[in-house]
Design an enzyme around this catalytic site. Structure first.
Site, PDB file in Angstrom:
ATOM      1  CB  CYS A 175      -0.981  -0.134   1.587  1.00  0.00           C
ATOM      2  SG  CYS A 175      -0.285  -0.123   2.781  1.00  0.00           S
ATOM      3  CB  THR A 176       0.244   5.385   0.334  1.00  0.00           C
ATOM      4  OG1 THR A 176      -0.809   4.836  -1.023  1.00  0.00           O
ATOM      5  CG2 THR A 176       1.384   6.010  -0.358  1.00  0.00           C
TER       6      THR A 176
END
Length: 299
Positions: A175-176
């Protein structure tokens, strides 16, 4: 240049509402802007400001019991990427809606960015992007599975419908910045998945550490501030934001007939009522007159 710090930490926070006022006062006194979320499970968010201000705020958070090990990812911005400072108290610092999921008790194994390529090239590994569809649309790792979710809350349902596809495989997730994977890998462990790994530091740390010529990342990474997207070396990715639906747009998208600054884009042309559009237009007029920050919530 301003310092941007993306941070999260899972640790018990007994009274998030009481922690909010002194933290907000410190941020304002130090010229720090951004968004932080507080919950009983910890803290999450991104802040930006002068180096000294960021250090003061981080030191304050690390002084809380259980938060001494707080880590963050830094980047730089020529202008402040946030218009104001917001601190919100919520039930979760990242909303998954699964009671009993505790990343402080069990999570998948972290994989350093330098070792990530070898993991995801392994044919025995299935790679899953845990972000939302609009984020994935502008960039992801090659070969990653897009669950097509509109929010992180939808991920457990998607997994329930698709888990059979990945039986016997190692599951790698990213994810980010890493926070969603803390919960998604904890969830998969609770579901009995034998081997679950996730990218340590998230996409941002990978883009910071891995040279473009060695990278398996294509496109840009969406970030939740005025920079909108980043690429290798954490350089600006060139995307803009539709301030109606908060989705990223390429420069070419602003030439499409559906685009109206602050009001509409081709992605949300059929998603709002006429009354909503009228409200967005009034908001945009306030932004243009300098009465409202562009990153304020629409409506």
């Amino acid at each position: 240049m301003f310092t941007v710090a993306a941070l999260y930490h899972f640790a018990p926070l007994a009274d998030p509402a009481s922690a909010r006022p002194p933290l907000l006062a410190l941020c304002r006194a130090e010229g720090v802007r951004g968004t932080l979320i507080l919950a009983h499970e910890g803290i999450n968010g991104t802040i930006a400001g002068p180096r000294e201000g960021i250090e003061a705020v981080l030191a304050h958070i690390r002084s809380w019991p259980g938060f001494a090990a707080l880590e963050w990812k830094e980047s730089a911005a020529a202008a402040l990427p946030f218009g104001r400072m917001k601190i919100r108290v919520k039930p979760e610092i990242v909303t998954m809606g699964q009671p009993g999921i505790d990343p402080t008790a069990r999570v998948g194994r972290h994989v350093a960015p330098e070792n990530w390529n070898a993991v995801i090239r392994d044919p025995g590994t299935v790679l899953i992007d845990t972000r939302n569809a609009y984020e994935i649309a502008i960039g992801s790792f090659r070969g990653a599975i897009d669950p097509g979710t509109a929010s992180f809350r939808e991920f457990p349902g998607w997994w329930a419908e698709n888990a059979h596809r990945f039986a016997g495989k190692r599951v790698a997730m990213f994810c980010t910045g890493g926070i969603r994977c803390e919960k998604s890998t904890s969830f998969l462990v609770s579901q009995g998945v034998a081997e679950v790994v996730h990218l340590q530091g998230g996409i941002l740390k990978y883009l910071e550490n891995i040279p473009a010529q060695d990278s398996l990342w294509d496109g840009a990474c969406f970030v939740f501030d005025r920079r909108v997207s980043l690429t290798h070396g954490l350089e600006p990715g060139g995307h803009l934001l539709c301030h109606a639906c908060r989705r990223p747009l390429s420069p070419a998208d602003t030439s499409r007939p559906e685009y109206e600054p602050g009001v509409c884009c081709h992605l949300c042309a059929d998603e709002y009522s006429d009354a909503d559009r009228a409200r967005f237009r009034e908001r945009q007029r306030q932004v243009e007159r300098g009465e409202l920050f562009a990153d304020s919530d629409p409506g």
